[in-house]
Design a protein around this motif. Sequence first.
Motif, PDB file in Angstrom:
ATOM      1  N   MET A 127       1.183  -1.055   0.414  1.00  0.00           N
ATOM      2  CA  MET A 127       0.103  -0.136  -0.513  1.00  0.00           C
ATOM      3  C   MET A 127       0.878   1.442   0.146  1.00  0.00           C
ATOM      4  O   MET A 127       0.870   2.089  -0.749  1.00  0.00           O
ATOM      5  CB  MET A 127      -0.949   0.129   1.489  1.00  0.00           C
ATOM      6  CG  MET A 127      -2.000  -0.744   1.092  1.00  0.00           C
ATOM      7  SD  MET A 127      -3.288  -0.594   2.537  1.00  0.00           S
ATOM      8  CE  MET A 127      -3.390   0.811   2.802  1.00  0.00           C
ATOM      9  N   PHE A 128       1.687   1.546   0.592  1.00  0.00           N
ATOM     10  CA  PHE A 128       2.719   2.169   0.928  1.00  0.00           C
ATOM     11  C   PHE A 128       3.330   2.636  -0.818  1.00  0.00           C
ATOM     12  O   PHE A 128       3.413   3.782  -1.009  1.00  0.00           O
ATOM     13  CB  PHE A 128       3.945   2.022   2.219  1.00  0.00           C
ATOM     14  CG  PHE A 128       4.574   3.098   1.916  1.00  0.00           C
ATOM     15  CD1 PHE A 128       4.826   4.556   2.272  1.00  0.00           C
ATOM     16  CD2 PHE A 128       6.011   2.941   2.179  1.00  0.00           C
ATOM     17  CE1 PHE A 128       5.464   5.481   3.063  1.00  0.00           C
ATOM     18  CE2 PHE A 128       6.995   3.994   2.003  1.00  0.00           C
ATOM     19  CZ  PHE A 128       6.583   5.521   2.374  1.00  0.00           C
ATOM     20  N   TRP A 129       4.427   1.177  -0.779  1.00  0.00           N
ATOM     21  CA  TRP A 129       4.912   2.009  -2.197  1.00  0.00           C
ATOM     22  C   TRP A 129       3.861   2.098  -3.476  1.00  0.00           C
ATOM     23  O   TRP A 129       4.346   2.995  -4.201  1.00  0.00           O
ATOM     24  CB  TRP A 129       5.628   0.337  -2.580  1.00  0.00           C
ATOM     25  CG  TRP A 129       6.108   0.252  -4.057  1.00  0.00           C
ATOM     26  CD1 TRP A 129       5.847  -0.129  -5.785  1.00  0.00           C
ATOM     27  CD2 TRP A 129       7.646   0.972  -4.361  1.00  0.00           C
ATOM     28  NE1 TRP A 129       6.865   0.398  -5.908  1.00  0.00           N
ATOM     29  CE2 TRP A 129       7.643   0.835  -5.227  1.00  0.00           C
ATOM     30  CE3 TRP A 129       8.827   1.191  -2.723  1.00  0.00           C
ATOM     31  CZ2 TRP A 129       9.398   1.273  -5.915  1.00  0.00           C
ATOM     32  CZ3 TRP A 129       9.888   1.534  -3.438  1.00  0.00           C
ATOM     33  CH2 TRP A 129      10.207   1.421  -4.982  1.00  0.00           C
ATOM     34  N   TYR A 130       2.676   1.671  -3.596  1.00  0.00           N
ATOM     35  CA  TYR A 130       2.413   1.960  -4.824  1.00  0.00           C
ATOM     36  C   TYR A 130       1.655   2.905  -4.591  1.00  0.00           C
ATOM     37  O   TYR A 130       0.722   3.670  -5.231  1.00  0.00           O
ATOM     38  CB  TYR A 130       1.048   0.682  -5.031  1.00  0.00           C
ATOM     39  CG  TYR A 130       2.082  -0.506  -6.364  1.00  0.00           C
ATOM     40  CD1 TYR A 130       2.372  -0.846  -7.105  1.00  0.00           C
ATOM     41  CD2 TYR A 130       2.234  -1.796  -5.201  1.00  0.00           C
ATOM     42  CE1 TYR A 130       3.502  -1.345  -7.341  1.00  0.00           C
ATOM     43  CE2 TYR A 130       3.093  -2.829  -5.554  1.00  0.00           C
ATOM     44  CZ  TYR A 130       3.638  -2.162  -6.617  1.00  0.00           C
ATOM     45  OH  TYR A 130       3.787  -2.995  -7.200  1.00  0.00           O
ATOM     46  N   GLY A 131       1.283   3.125  -2.818  1.00  0.00           N
ATOM     47  CA  GLY A 131       0.258   4.521  -3.251  1.00  0.00           C
ATOM     48  C   GLY A 131       1.309   5.494  -3.127  1.00  0.00           C
ATOM     49  O   GLY A 131       0.596   6.697  -3.782  1.00  0.00           O
ATOM     50  N   ILE A 132       2.795   5.615  -2.604  1.00  0.00           N
ATOM     51  CA  ILE A 132       3.204   6.655  -3.415  1.00  0.00           C
ATOM     52  C   ILE A 132       3.191   7.216  -5.162  1.00  0.00           C
ATOM     53  O   ILE A 132       3.210   8.391  -5.153  1.00  0.00           O
ATOM     54  CB  ILE A 132       4.802   6.185  -3.328  1.00  0.00           C
ATOM     55  CG1 ILE A 132       5.033   6.409  -1.309  1.00  0.00           C
ATOM     56  CG2 ILE A 132       5.934   7.530  -3.604  1.00  0.00           C
ATOM     57  CD1 ILE A 132       6.326   6.066  -0.806  1.00  0.00           C
ATOM     58  N   GLU A 133       3.629   6.101  -5.624  1.00  0.00           N
ATOM     59  CA  GLU A 133       3.460   5.902  -6.943  1.00  0.00           C
ATOM     60  C   GLU A 133       2.219   6.640  -7.445  1.00  0.00           C
ATOM     61  O   GLU A 133       1.939   7.864  -8.719  1.00  0.00           O
ATOM     62  CB  GLU A 133       3.282   4.268  -7.674  1.00  0.00           C
ATOM     63  CG  GLU A 133       4.902   3.953  -7.325  1.00  0.00           C
ATOM     64  CD  GLU A 133       5.809   4.548  -8.103  1.00  0.00           C
ATOM     65  OE1 GLU A 133       6.014   5.140  -8.816  1.00  0.00           O
ATOM     66  OE2 GLU A 133       6.879   5.007  -7.267  1.00  0.00           O
TER      67      GLU A 133
END
Length: 189
Positions: A127-133
């Motif tokens: 969630m964090f990684w793809y949320g940043i993207e």
Amino acid sequence: MVAGRFIQKGGHMNEYKKAPAFLRPMDRAFDFLSRACVLIAGIALVCMTAIFAWLVFGRYVLNNTPTWVEQVSLLLVMVIAFLGAAAGVHNHTHLSVVIFRNIVPTPVRTLFVIVSDVLMAGFGAMMFWYGIELTKFKWNTLIPLIQWSEGLRSLPLTICGALLFLFSVGHLIRLVLGRDERQDNIDQG
């Protein structure tokens, strides 16, 4: 060496084993983050209630519907849902199905708890990684009617992912050190 409430039959390991030095500051930081999430989500809920009251007043009394209310309330719902979910993971008050975990023997139950925490940490990291993207991708687009960055809609998702990861890893650390004191709701009733 997995211990804690899920393995030990009576009492807690706290009674005869001193906690590592890093555990207390970690717990304080996580408690602070959790309380901040609840506070921010609570303020967002009060704000959303107030702007919907303004919507009703504007529509039926002033005969002039404020069009920005829907877009702002969508942002507030994201804040309420995601920050509330992160706090729920830390406080172990999130929605969970524990019936299967509670009917199995204690060693299997401990395995279920570990798998659950590892999956939550992995889910939070994604969630964090793809949320940043997603936030970066949407940042230069504006939300209609309010002209704020569209990236603000996915920012709570990103923050929630980071907090899910941290809180789940914290649960795993406490479990491995024999300091996991979580209880399932079903155990209390």
